[in-house]
Design a protein around this motif. Structure first.
Motif, PDB file in Angstrom:
ATOM      1  N   ILE A 218       0.837  -1.200   0.000  1.00  0.00           N
ATOM      2  CA  ILE A 218       0.000   0.000   0.000  1.00  0.00           C
ATOM      3  C   ILE A 218       0.877   1.256   0.000  1.00  0.00           C
ATOM      4  N   ARG A 219       2.041   1.167   0.644  1.00  0.00           N
ATOM      5  CA  ARG A 219       2.988   2.287   0.579  1.00  0.00           C
ATOM      6  C   ARG A 219       3.524   2.434  -0.840  1.00  0.00           C
ATOM      7  N   TYR A 220       3.782   1.305  -1.477  1.00  0.00           N
ATOM      8  CA  TYR A 220       4.277   1.340  -2.855  1.00  0.00           C
ATOM      9  C   TYR A 220       3.215   1.886  -3.806  1.00  0.00           C
ATOM     10  N   ALA A 221       1.935   1.532  -3.585  1.00  0.00           N
ATOM     11  CA  ALA A 221       0.859   2.029  -4.448  1.00  0.00           C
ATOM     12  C   ALA A 221       0.697   3.538  -4.320  1.00  0.00           C
ATOM     13  N   ALA A 222       0.968   4.063  -3.140  1.00  0.00           N
ATOM     14  CA  ALA A 222       0.845   5.508  -2.936  1.00  0.00           C
ATOM     15  C   ALA A 222       2.098   6.247  -3.392  1.00  0.00           C
ATOM     16  N   TYR A 223       3.258   5.655  -3.136  1.00  0.00           N
ATOM     17  CA  TYR A 223       4.536   6.276  -3.484  1.00  0.00           C
ATOM     18  C   TYR A 223       5.389   5.244  -4.234  1.00  0.00           C
ATOM     19  N   PRO A 224       5.331   5.202  -5.558  1.00  0.00           N
ATOM     20  CA  PRO A 224       6.069   4.194  -6.328  1.00  0.00           C
ATOM     21  C   PRO A 224       7.573   4.203  -6.067  1.00  0.00           C
ATOM     22  N   ALA A 225       8.123   5.353  -5.693  1.00  0.00           N
ATOM     23  CA  ALA A 225       9.556   5.417  -5.414  1.00  0.00           C
ATOM     24  C   ALA A 225       9.940   4.559  -4.206  1.00  0.00           C
ATOM     25  N   TYR A 226       8.962   4.202  -3.403  1.00  0.00           N
ATOM     26  CA  TYR A 226       9.230   3.388  -2.210  1.00  0.00           C
ATOM     27  C   TYR A 226       9.717   1.992  -2.590  1.00  0.00           C
ATOM     28  N   GLY A 227       9.196   1.441  -3.697  1.00  0.00           N
ATOM     29  CA  GLY A 227       9.602   0.117  -4.143  1.00  0.00           C
ATOM     30  C   GLY A 227       8.777  -0.988  -3.498  1.00  0.00           C
ATOM     31  N   SER A 228       8.829  -2.169  -4.135  1.00  0.00           N
ATOM     32  CA  SER A 228       8.052  -3.309  -3.627  1.00  0.00           C
ATOM     33  C   SER A 228       8.912  -4.559  -3.493  1.00  0.00           C
ATOM     34  N   GLU A 229      10.176  -4.376  -3.253  1.00  0.00           N
ATOM     35  CA  GLU A 229      11.086  -5.512  -3.159  1.00  0.00           C
ATOM     36  C   GLU A 229      10.785  -6.333  -1.913  1.00  0.00           C
ATOM     37  N   GLY A 230      10.713  -7.641  -2.099  1.00  0.00           N
ATOM     38  CA  GLY A 230      10.487  -8.538  -0.976  1.00  0.00           C
ATOM     39  C   GLY A 230       9.027  -8.864  -0.713  1.00  0.00           C
ATOM     40  N   VAL A 231       8.102  -8.189  -1.398  1.00  0.00           N
ATOM     41  CA  VAL A 231       6.673  -8.442  -1.190  1.00  0.00           C
ATOM     42  C   VAL A 231       6.013  -8.750  -2.532  1.00  0.00           C
ATOM     43  N   SER A 232       4.794  -9.314  -2.471  1.00  0.00           N
ATOM     44  CA  SER A 232       4.177  -9.823  -3.693  1.00  0.00           C
ATOM     45  C   SER A 232       2.664  -9.669  -3.646  1.00  0.00           C
ATOM     46  N   TYR A 233       2.086  -9.126  -4.730  1.00  0.00           N
ATOM     47  CA  TYR A 233       0.632  -9.086  -4.874  1.00  0.00           C
ATOM     48  C   TYR A 233       0.080 -10.509  -4.987  1.00  0.00           C
ATOM     49  N   PHE A 234       0.811 -11.365  -5.688  1.00  0.00           N
ATOM     50  CA  PHE A 234       0.339 -12.741  -5.893  1.00  0.00           C
ATOM     51  C   PHE A 234       0.183 -13.463  -4.555  1.00  0.00           C
TER      52      PHE A 234
END
Length: 261
Positions: A218-234
């Protein structure tokens, strides 16, 4: 001669859920503070933790303003824990109503889960108004994905709460064990930290937790610069689907025996 108006099962079910929903409002907010306390408590806690974390990293946490870093984590985790706590007691709480043929336990679960969802929406709107009033710069790059993540957390918490509510009808002592089991969630779900703060070799101790995935995403969805490494929508989607189907299966098999105990 008076005519009897027949109602469909769906309309009866809707009326029952709405009646329990109104009953929950009256029982939940019968004190002087009322619904205001449900807003004041999380908002004040968010400001406190934001101040503490802000002192540590200068007001910016991995590309997100520290206040909003804390907001997303705190809202999701408090929402998750509050949902499990209220849904877990929903079946026992309304047990006298099951004497009426039209009232089934799932109606209580849906009404109380829906009520908690609306309360949290009100909290989010209050925080948004405060941010506008304080002229804080906000950013939500993907608001639709933010809403979907909140719904996923709501479904996960409702499913776990339903399983807990059924289990506690058979073993009442499970309520105490549930409270003990939920306490660590507050500390391992990324409220005060990010996976980026932890060495990669220790991620596997935490990334089993779907709530941590939800907070980071949710942090990544609000601020893409935050990144989503280590987590997964799947992973988050799979956990949500599995828990929803498993909880409904448990309910279908055991609800009659559960309310008769």
């Amino acid at each position: 001669m008076a005519t009897v108006k027949k109602r469909s099962t769906l309309i009866i079910w809707k009326d029952v859920i709405f009646a329990i929903f109104l009953r929950e409002i009256k029982s939940k907010f019968n004190d002087k503070l009322g619904i205001a306390w449900s807003v004041i408590s999380p908002v004040s806690f968010i400001f406190l933790l934001s101040f503490i974390r802000g002192k540590m990293d200068g007001g910016n946490t991995h590309g997100i303003p520290t206040f909003f870093f804390m907001v997303y984590g705190m809202i999701l985790v408090q929402f998750f824990l509050g949902m499990i706590e209220t849904v877990s007691v929903s079946i026992k709480k309304n047990k006298p109503l099951y004497a009426f043929r039209q009232v089934q336990p799932i109606s209580s679960v849906i009404a109380i889960a829906g009520f908690e969802f609306l309360v949290k929406v009100f909290v989010i709107l209050t925080i948004a108004v405060l941010c506008l009033f304080l002229k804080m710069e906000t950013q939500i790059d993907d608001p639709i994905e933010v809403m979907f993540i909140v719904v996923r957390v709501w479904l996960i918490a409702t499913s776990l709460g339903l399983i807990s509510a059924l289990a506690s009808c058979y073993v009442p002592e499970l309520d105490k064990l549930r409270n003990l089991a939920m306490r660590p969630i507050f500390f391992i779900s990324g409220i005060f930290f990010s996976l980026q703060d932890i060495p990669r070799e220790y991620w596997h101790y935490l990334d089993w937790n779907p709530l941590l995935h939800a907070v980071e995403l949710i942090r990544y969805a609000a601020y893409p610069a935050y990144g989503s490494e280590g987590v997964s929508y799947f992973y988050l989607d799979i956990v949500t689907i599995v828990l929803v189907f498993f909880s409904l299966a448990c309910y279908h098999v055991s609800w009659k025996q559960a309310i008769s105990r």
